[in-house]
Design a protein around this motif. Structure first.
Motif, short mmCIF file in Angstrom:
data_model
loop_
_atom_site.label_atom_id
_atom_site.label_comp_id
_atom_site.label_asym_id
_atom_site.label_seq_id
_atom_site.Cartn_x
_atom_site.Cartn_y
_atom_site.Cartn_z
N GLY A 1 1.10 -1.40 0.17
CA GLY A 1 -0.19 0.44 -0.20
C GLY A 1 0.70 1.48 0.14
N LYS A 2 2.19 1.30 -0.26
CA LYS A 2 3.31 2.20 -0.67
C LYS A 2 1.93 3.67 -1.27
CE LYS A 2 7.28 -0.61 -0.52
NZ LYS A 2 6.36 -1.28 -0.93
N ALA A 3 1.46 2.63 -2.11
CA ALA A 3 0.78 4.36 -2.71
C ALA A 3 -0.04 5.09 -2.11
CB ALA A 3 0.25 3.91 -4.44
N LEU A 4 -0.80 4.04 -1.45
CA LEU A 4 -1.72 4.74 -0.52
C LEU A 4 -1.21 5.55 0.92
CD1 LEU A 4 -4.66 5.48 -0.17
CD2 LEU A 4 -4.48 2.71 0.89
N VAL A 5 -0.28 4.99 1.67
CA VAL A 5 0.03 5.29 2.94
C VAL A 5 1.38 5.55 3.13
CG1 VAL A 5 -1.18 3.83 4.17
CG2 VAL A 5 1.11 3.12 3.34
N GLY A 6 1.65 6.14 1.74
CA GLY A 6 3.21 6.45 1.76
C GLY A 6 3.89 5.60 1.58
N SER A 7 5.78 5.69 1.51
CA SER A 7 6.98 4.68 1.94
C SER A 7 7.30 4.89 2.99
CB SER A 7 7.89 5.47 0.65
OG SER A 7 8.21 5.87 1.28
N GLY A 8 6.70 6.01 3.79
CA GLY A 8 7.73 6.27 4.64
C GLY A 8 9.00 7.05 5.10
N CYS A 9 9.23 8.02 3.98
CA CYS A 9 10.40 8.10 3.39
C CYS A 9 10.54 9.59 3.19
CB CYS A 9 11.48 7.29 2.85
SG CYS A 9 12.05 5.76 3.72
N PRO A 10 11.25 10.74 3.44
CA PRO A 10 12.60 10.84 4.36
C PRO A 10 11.17 10.66 5.27
CG PRO A 10 11.78 12.79 2.97
CD PRO A 10 11.07 11.90 2.97
N PHE A 11 12.30 10.30 6.51
CA PHE A 11 12.00 10.33 7.78
C PHE A 11 13.09 11.33 9.04
CE2 PHE A 11 12.31 8.57 12.71
CZ PHE A 11 11.35 8.95 13.56
N ILE A 12 12.63 12.24 9.52
CA ILE A 12 13.18 12.99 10.15
C ILE A 12 13.23 13.37 11.60
CG2 ILE A 12 13.76 15.42 9.99
CD1 ILE A 12 12.03 15.54 7.97
N PRO A 13 13.69 12.71 12.17
CA PRO A 13 13.55 12.36 13.80
C PRO A 13 13.76 13.35 14.54
CG PRO A 13 15.46 11.36 12.82
CD PRO A 13 14.72 11.69 11.86
N ALA A 14 15.08 14.63 14.00
CA ALA A 14 14.52 16.25 15.13
C ALA A 14 13.28 16.55 14.98
CB ALA A 14 15.67 16.34 14.53
N LEU A 15 12.56 16.39 14.01
CA LEU A 15 11.27 17.14 13.88
C LEU A 15 10.06 16.57 15.07
CD1 LEU A 15 11.06 18.42 10.68
CD2 LEU A 15 11.57 19.56 12.13
N SER A 16 10.06 15.14 15.45
CA SER A 16 9.09 14.68 15.95
C SER A 16 9.01 15.01 17.63
CB SER A 16 9.80 13.23 16.33
OG SER A 16 8.75 12.15 17.65
N PRO A 17 8.68 15.92 18.14
CA PRO A 17 8.11 16.71 19.51
C PRO A 17 9.07 15.93 20.40
CG PRO A 17 6.57 16.78 18.47
CD PRO A 17 7.41 15.41 17.70
N ASN A 18 8.85 14.33 20.52
CA ASN A 18 9.37 13.55 21.57
C ASN A 18 10.78 12.66 21.76
OD1 ASN A 18 7.33 14.66 23.40
ND2 ASN A 18 5.76 13.14 23.01
N ALA A 19 11.09 12.99 20.55
CA ALA A 19 12.20 12.30 20.05
C ALA A 19 13.24 12.08 20.61
CB ALA A 19 12.44 12.62 18.28
N SER A 20 14.01 13.51 21.26
CA SER A 20 15.26 13.45 21.65
C SER A 20 14.93 13.06 23.17
CB SER A 20 15.65 15.46 22.05
OG SER A 20 14.35 16.27 22.06
N LYS A 21 13.69 13.64 23.57
CA LYS A 21 13.61 12.82 25.03
C LYS A 21 13.72 10.90 25.28
CE LYS A 21 10.74 17.20 26.56
NZ LYS A 21 9.82 17.58 27.32
N ARG A 22 13.11 10.95 24.48
CA ARG A 22 12.96 9.48 24.43
C ARG A 22 14.62 8.80 24.39
NH1 ARG A 22 12.64 5.55 20.39
NH2 ARG A 22 12.11 7.05 18.63
N HIS A 23 15.37 9.37 23.23
CA HIS A 23 16.19 8.86 23.04
C HIS A 23 17.67 9.05 24.66
CE1 HIS A 23 15.78 7.92 18.74
NE2 HIS A 23 15.56 9.23 18.25
#
Length: 359
Positions: free
Chosen positions: A306-328
């Motif tokens: 279903g990549k054409a429907l939901v997208g391939s998942g790329c590109p992924f930018i972890p720095a823009l995830s609000p809780n990413a830095s805290k989680r790491h």
């Protein structure tokens, strides 16, 4: 057996004259192998859309037709498909799709005779990713859509369609042109579904009902099955995701397939009345990605999952995830055995497009 549950004389004769596959190794594979040349030679065996094979006069005569091809071979292939289909149904506890009672339609409305869905159903049970419970909303929606598709493809008079609300019925794809009952029946499902496609690849103004079915029938000689993935809301507004797939065994616009699996995923918003008659269909999907594969411009795996429907998942930018830095930071302080406790919550949500998921 046809959809009405009755065995025809032709089918009985097929069973009587068919070879015992179990005692003749290799016969089943040889007879089930249908090449593009077979399809062109025996038009009665050519599938279109997710449709069944029409049983026209040539197909039921048992004589050598105008093409010089002995139809007995076609009947044997059909009988072997039926045997293989019934074996799969028994082994895995499946049932065939229910497209209604074919005997309820007047004989004169069939475009090319009563359709035989053996080939389509075999491809469906072999390639489906879902096996919905018999009383589930998914099963109800899937059978409704399959019956509707059967009518749109094989019943020439839309006044005889039993799945739609005739007075208000309209359909559209990707927010494009809306077709009423008469218009949709005239152009056929392929053409209204592809009305927004790039005209350099598929120009609906140049395609007819017949030419569109021939085009895709020649590409997918073993059928073009369809299934419901998930239903998100019940009547009267039914929202669901779907999957369409086929083995690319034939050719499309000069590009020869190599038996690779091609898939199409989409979303449909269906409005139905209290009797579950379809009033409106709004279909959303990306035909461009599908055409790229058929034309040899992209790999088939670009359509999988279903990549054409939901997208391939790329590109992924972890720095823009609000809780990413805290989680790491938290993970870094935890011992290895405890890190699984902070895995993101989305890990527990099943992917409805995963081929391994089931109901």
């Amino acid at each position: 057996m046809n959809q009405g549950g009755r065995e025809t004389k032709d089918e009985a004769e097929c069973k009587r004259t068919s070879p015992d596959v179990s005692s003749e190794p290799g016969v089943e594979d040889a007879l089930l192998s249908v090449t593009l040349e077979d399809v062109r030679a025996q038009k009665s065996e050519c599938p279109s859309h997710e449709t069944g094979t029409p049983r026209g006069p040539m197909a039921s005569s048992g004589a050598v037709g105008a093409t010089g091809v002995d139809d007995g071979a076609g009947r044997r292939r059909k009988a072997l498909r039926r045997a293989k289909l019934e074996s799969i149904l028994r082994e895995y506890g499946m049932v065939e799709p229910n497209r209604g009672d074919f005997s309820a339609y007047p004989e004169h409305v069939w475009r090319e005779g009563i359709p035989d869905y053996t080939k389509a159903n075999l491809a469906y049970v072999q390639g489906r990713t879902k096996n919905h419970a018999e009383d589930s909303l998914e099963r109800i929606v899937e059978n409704l859509v399959k019956t509707w598709e059967m009518e749109a493809t094989h019943v020439s008079d839309p006044k005889e369609w039993k799945t739609v609300d005739h007075d208000v019925y309209n359909v559209s794809a990707n927010g494009g042109v809306s077709y009423n009952l008469t218009e949709a029946a005239r152009v056929g499902n392929y053409n209204w579904l592809l009305a927004s496609a790039n005209p350099e690849v598929y120009d609906v103004r140049k395609e007819s009902f017949e030419s569109s079915h021939s085009l895709f029938g020649n590409a997918f000689t073993e059928g073009f099955p369809w299934e419901v993935l998930e239903v998100f809301s019940g009547p009267p507004e039914v929202a669901f995701t779907w999957r369409h797939w086929a083995s690319f065994t034939g050719e499309f616009r000069g590009n020869q397939g190599e038996n690779q699996i091609v898939e199409m995923y989409g979303l449909c918003l269906a409005t139905v009345n209290a009797d579950l008659k379809i009033q409106r269909l709004q279909v959303f999907y990306k035909p461009e990605s599908f055409f790229d594969v058929l034309l040899g411009k992209a790999r088939p795996d670009t359509l999988s999952g279903g990549k054409a429907l939901v997208g391939s998942g790329c590109p992924f930018i972890p720095a823009l995830s609000p809780n990413a830095s805290k989680r790491h930071e938290t993970e870094a302080k935890l011992p290895p055995s405890s890190k699984s406790a902070v895995e993101p919550r989305t890990r527990s949500i099943p992917n409805p497009f995963s081929p391994t998921s089931s109901n």
